[in-house]
Design a protein around this motif. Structure first.
Motif, PDB file in Angstrom:
ATOM      1  N   GLU A   7     -10.304   7.094  -1.048  1.00 36.90           N
ATOM      2  CA  GLU A   7     -11.469   7.986  -0.932  1.00 36.90           C
ATOM      3  C   GLU A   7     -11.728   8.725  -2.244  1.00 36.90           C
ATOM      4  O   GLU A   7     -12.876   8.839  -2.687  1.00 36.90           O
ATOM      5  CB  GLU A   7     -11.256   8.982   0.198  1.00 36.90           C
ATOM      6  N   ARG A  67       0.841  -1.201   0.000  1.00 36.05           N
ATOM      7  CA  ARG A  67       0.000   0.000   0.000  1.00 36.05           C
ATOM      8  C   ARG A  67       0.876   1.252   0.000  1.00 36.05           C
ATOM      9  O   ARG A  67       1.884   1.308   0.694  1.00 36.05           O
ATOM     10  CB  ARG A  67      -0.935  -0.004   1.204  1.00 36.05           C
ATOM     11  N   LEU A  68       0.465   2.223  -0.794  1.00 33.15           N
ATOM     12  CA  LEU A  68       1.182   3.494  -0.850  1.00 33.15           C
ATOM     13  C   LEU A  68       0.976   4.256   0.457  1.00 33.15           C
ATOM     14  O   LEU A  68      -0.030   4.057   1.153  1.00 33.15           O
ATOM     15  CB  LEU A  68       0.648   4.327  -2.024  1.00 33.15           C
ATOM     16  N   PRO A  69       1.908   5.156   0.811  1.00 36.69           N
ATOM     17  CA  PRO A  69       1.768   5.903   2.059  1.00 36.69           C
ATOM     18  C   PRO A  69       0.454   6.691   2.156  1.00 36.69           C
ATOM     19  O   PRO A  69      -0.120   6.803   3.225  1.00 36.69           O
ATOM     20  CB  PRO A  69       2.972   6.855   2.050  1.00 36.69           C
ATOM     21  N   ASN A  70      -0.040   7.206   1.044  1.00 36.25           N
ATOM     22  CA  ASN A  70      -1.267   8.012   1.040  1.00 36.25           C
ATOM     23  C   ASN A  70      -2.472   7.230   0.511  1.00 36.25           C
ATOM     24  O   ASN A  70      -3.402   7.796  -0.055  1.00 36.25           O
ATOM     25  CB  ASN A  70      -1.063   9.279   0.214  1.00 36.25           C
ATOM     26  N   TRP A  71      -2.485   5.913   0.725  1.00 34.12           N
ATOM     27  CA  TRP A  71      -3.515   5.050   0.144  1.00 34.12           C
ATOM     28  C   TRP A  71      -4.925   5.422   0.582  1.00 34.12           C
ATOM     29  O   TRP A  71      -5.859   5.309  -0.209  1.00 34.12           O
ATOM     30  CB  TRP A  71      -3.211   3.582   0.402  1.00 34.12           C
ATOM     31  N   ARG A  72      -5.113   5.847   1.809  1.00 31.61           N
ATOM     32  CA  ARG A  72      -6.478   6.161   2.274  1.00 31.61           C
ATOM     33  C   ARG A  72      -7.083   7.325   1.495  1.00 31.61           C
ATOM     34  O   ARG A  72      -8.233   7.248   1.061  1.00 31.61           O
ATOM     35  CB  ARG A  72      -6.493   6.474   3.764  1.00 31.61           C
ATOM     36  N   SER A  73      -6.328   8.389   1.312  1.00 34.34           N
ATOM     37  CA  SER A  73      -6.867   9.531   0.564  1.00 34.34           C
ATOM     38  C   SER A  73      -7.064   9.162  -0.907  1.00 34.34           C
ATOM     39  O   SER A  73      -8.025   9.609  -1.538  1.00 34.34           O
ATOM     40  CB  SER A  73      -5.976  10.765   0.709  1.00 34.34           C
ATOM     41  N   ARG A  74      -6.189   8.337  -1.446  1.00 29.29           N
ATOM     42  CA  ARG A  74      -6.336   7.882  -2.835  1.00 29.29           C
ATOM     43  C   ARG A  74      -7.572   6.995  -2.980  1.00 29.29           C
ATOM     44  O   ARG A  74      -8.309   7.096  -3.956  1.00 29.29           O
ATOM     45  CB  ARG A  74      -5.072   7.149  -3.290  1.00 29.29           C
TER      46      ARG A  74
END
Length: 143
Positions: free
Chosen positions: A17, A8-15
């Protein structure tokens, strides 16, 4: 093919969403906005940066041609095809952003959704709805 262990990428949650917001606004359309290419593959791409569906671009345009494509690659269902790409986990082990396969009648055998806690986000005619996580036959780990 061995299922890929993705990261998972570090900013996966915002991506995740952002892609789900886009998915919510689009009507169902085979190949461009269906449960495989339009939902599951887009979510995996958003979370990991890997396009697991690229090899199937242009290969189908409706349920019948999707079923033929699945069978031509040696799989009995869409869930079996996804199992060749991502590691399977029991639904009780699934986490936010993982892919769920829900058994359904029809030529492709499964619908795919995205795990969102105790619910699975699934495509509807326009946007998405939810079903219970317990409806999943199997889930697939995304990173």
């Amino acid at each position: 093919m061995t299922p890929a262990a993705l990261t998972r990428l570090p900013n996966w949650r915002s991506r995740l969403e952002a892609v789900m917001d886009d998915i919510r606004l689009r009507p169902f359309e085979w190949h461009t906005h269906d449960c495989g290419r339009g939902l599951a593959a887009r979510v995996v791409m958003a979370v990991t940066g890997v396009d697991i569906g690229a090899q199937y671009d242009g290969e189908y345009h409706d349920a019948a041609s999707a079923a033929r494509l699945i069978r031509s690659h040696g799989f009995a269902s869409l869930g079996d095809l996804v199992a060749s790409l991502l590691p399977a986990v029991h639904p009780s082990q699934a986490q936010l952003g993982d892919i769920a396969a829900i058994r359904m009648d029809g030529p492709i055998g499964h619908a795919l959704g995205v795990v969102n806690g105790e619910r699975i986000l699934v495509l509807m005619d326009i946007g998405y709805g939810t079903v219970d996580l317990l409806d999943a036959e199997v889930c697939f780990k995304v990173g």
